[in-house]
Design an enzyme around this catalytic site. Sequence first.
Site, PDB file in Angstrom:
ATOM      1  N   ASP A   1      38.341 -31.596  86.524  1.00  0.00           N
ATOM      2  CA  ASP A   1      37.308 -31.863  87.327  1.00  0.00           C
ATOM      3  C   ASP A   1      37.532 -31.680  88.985  1.00  0.00           C
ATOM      4  O   ASP A   1      36.808 -30.948  89.606  1.00  0.00           O
ATOM      5  CB  ASP A   1      36.655 -33.357  86.839  1.00  0.00           C
TER       6      ASP A   1
ATOM      7  N   GLU B   1      33.966 -38.581  82.652  1.00  0.00           N
ATOM      8  CA  GLU B   1      33.265 -37.642  81.998  1.00  0.00           C
ATOM      9  C   GLU B   1      33.346 -37.836  80.483  1.00  0.00           C
ATOM     10  O   GLU B   1      34.212 -38.580  79.854  1.00  0.00           O
ATOM     11  CB  GLU B   1      33.908 -36.125  82.251  1.00  0.00           C
TER      12      GLU B   1
ATOM     13  N   GLY C   1      30.999 -37.034  94.905  1.00  0.00           N
ATOM     14  CA  GLY C   1      29.724 -38.191  94.835  1.00  0.00           C
ATOM     15  C   GLY C   1      29.044 -38.374  96.214  1.00  0.00           C
ATOM     16  O   GLY C   1      28.431 -37.469  96.551  1.00  0.00           O
TER      17      GLY C   1
ATOM     18  N   GLY D   1      30.997 -46.000  83.273  1.00  0.00           N
ATOM     19  CA  GLY D   1      30.369 -44.830  83.575  1.00  0.00           C
ATOM     20  C   GLY D   1      30.944 -43.878  84.559  1.00  0.00           C
ATOM     21  O   GLY D   1      30.165 -43.087  85.213  1.00  0.00           O
TER      22      GLY D   1
ATOM     23  N   LYS E   1      35.924 -28.932  91.827  1.00  0.00           N
ATOM     24  CA  LYS E   1      35.367 -29.473  93.115  1.00  0.00           C
ATOM     25  C   LYS E   1      36.113 -28.805  94.309  1.00  0.00           C
ATOM     26  O   LYS E   1      35.623 -28.496  95.228  1.00  0.00           O
ATOM     27  CB  LYS E   1      35.654 -30.988  93.197  1.00  0.00           C
TER      28      LYS E   1
END
Lengths: 394, 394
Positions: free
Chosen positions: B191, B180, B124, B177, B195
């Site tokens: 995930d 996924e 992020g 939110g 990454k």
Amino acid sequence: MKQLNIGLFGFGNVGHGLYDVLKRIDSKSVTIRHICVRDINKERGVDAKFTSNPDDIFNDRDINLIVEVIDDAEAAYEIVKRALKMRIPVVSGNKKMLGHHLPELIDLQEQYNTALLYDASACGSIPVIRNLEEYYDNDLLTSVKGILNGSSNFILSKIFNEKMGYKEALKLAQDLGFAESNPTLDIDGWDSLYKLIIVTIHAFGVYVAPEEILTYGISTMNDSDIRFAHEKERRIKLVAHVEKVDDSKLIMCVLPQLISRNKYIYSVEDEFNGVVIKGLFYDKQFMFGRGAGGHPTGSAVLSDITACGYNYRYEYKKRNDSVLPCYSTDHAFRIYFRYKTAEERNLLKFENIREQYTSEEFSYIIGDVSIANLKAHQEELRTPNCFVAAYPLD
Amino acid sequence: MKQLNIGLFGFGNVGHGLYDVLKRIDSKSVTIRHICVRDINKERGVDAKFTSNPDDIFNDRDINLIVEVIDDAEAAYEIVKRALKMRIPVVSGNKKMLGHHLPELIDLQEQYNTALLYDASACGSIPVIRNLEEYYDNDLLTSVKGILNGSSNFILSKIFNEKMGYKEALKLAQDLGFAESNPTLDIDGWDSLYKLIIVTIHAFGVYVAPEEILTYGISTMNDSDIRFAHEKERRIKLVAHVEKVDDSKLIMCVLPQLISRNKYIYSVEDEFNGVVIKGLFYDKQFMFGRGAGGHPTGSAVLSDITACGYNYRYEYKKRNDSVLPCYSTDHAFRIYFRYKTAEERNLLKFENIREQYTSEEFSYIIGDVSIANLKAHQEELRTPNCFVAAYPLD
């Protein structure tokens, strides 16, 4: 990456650190050709060409990068200027020199189209400048706050957690190679100040001269202050702080803070540095790492060197923003103020008083005071009778 | 910085986050011209031009930047390829797509001399990729380790600290939110895996395909494991890890870890991400920030967009190193292994056993097992009867 032949100025802690790092990685593309030192006769214990004559570096046409890691800010300034004017890229670690001369050095970089890199000058091994320049390069950034001086933080940690005496802690910091040769640079906040000035130009595009910024350190902190912090379950940290308090107003200061446990920098101990970058939408980011010591700083210098090999330059993007915030001291902080005499007490104009205590041994006030007011009396407050620290709300 | 006219694919959490961020900073140099979404009839509550036809973006000659923040990895792959081939720079947030197709996409960038940026795809708002690419670009780097998935970390925090049930925690993560649309991506480590693959190519120049890497998540963790962790004063975190164990050998895995209190990532809670970068000479650096959520990720996408405005490109410098380390699974970890049956027990070959406990309800072993052995039985171990977590020495 292009082949780099380095002329190195200085072989103290950082210079020696860089030498070790380069030796360890056995880089083919980076070599140190000459090392210029003050005392050519000192035994260095390394196999390298030493000189005491700067011309041996400047006249060597094969040298295509100058690395300057000397202590003396004025001499560093002359070296950097001379290199830029000769269009030789420079890496510098001298925050005092940069803090005083950045605007001119930015102009020189442009005029001679030559890079000056100095990520190693702020926060040792943490890439703060590069990130502010390249990643936090939009309007979302609101503040940068952190522990930027490893030496004073080391001393605070030892005093606070291990009940070591101030002198003993300072001696230990010096023995371990964390402290500047002149300890007041660290302890009274000047080293943090220079780093803050550098950070601010990359974070907000604004240069403010050292003498305009509130700078107050930990040299007058005493046992009462430490006891007070413990009672409040806080730690005293020396914090450098720049913040856009609104779209047009920028505040800056170096001031001890009473930090509560839930803050990131509460846990930054010993010679480590920690920086909190705050912005709209992404909230807070925290970067943490070794802020002092020859090897961590040497490896930061190496990152600058490699960047030069790829022709990287700071672009100072924020300086070109159409509207830059204005530096101001018209902003109030909640502070803790220990004093002895009524005269000292009256130096500060409290906008309101939240807490006060008076006894024969120990008197303090907690309340809101403007940066301008603190700045006006910065030197008078630097006495054993007094100690000032920000006391933020939780 | 050049004027950017964006064609945006996707208007979920991140797309909407980006829209909010751009609106707030009121940038003159960045505008969104078209937004391509699957469902054109859905009420979005914003004043923008929506389309469901990708050609409305690709045929608009004024669009000079594509931003792709859709969920569907295959569709994202087609968009990115098409953009690169048309020499339109692309910003992408799709780690699954990148994890699968990075080598080809790196070649396309070179072939068409066009940038693909994706800092927002990993961690992020923390600029990990940019730092690995630009700052830790020399041989000193030895490992990158961290919590790269905000959603599973959020769930672990809620389960661990607030004794929330798994389903309730997942529901909350989705409502906020962070998760996924397919939660097994987060929970089973996929995930984090994608990454990790992205991080590794920038950290060490090596690409390893997803199916070759040990990937094991927290979906089978139960109350016994949580109790065990509490007894040992550790927390369970889902950790992605790449390390050069010697000059020629690179190991990688995604595996839960029992983390003790003195480690930086012990305190990374909720949707935050934390990454520890370790190297020779500078020891450890820690970067910490919001790893999930529309606004933090939207602001990371904005940093990629601004970088495109300055014609920035990843150079994948490490890939050009003369000697790259080789990926290997021939390396042992100390693990905690909960199992039920003798058959499950015998899946793993312990090189030595440090601790074992057997009862009718709960049996475990602590000992050293090779990554290859774990990888071979990765899917069999993903059963409620079993749970595996690294158990590093302190």
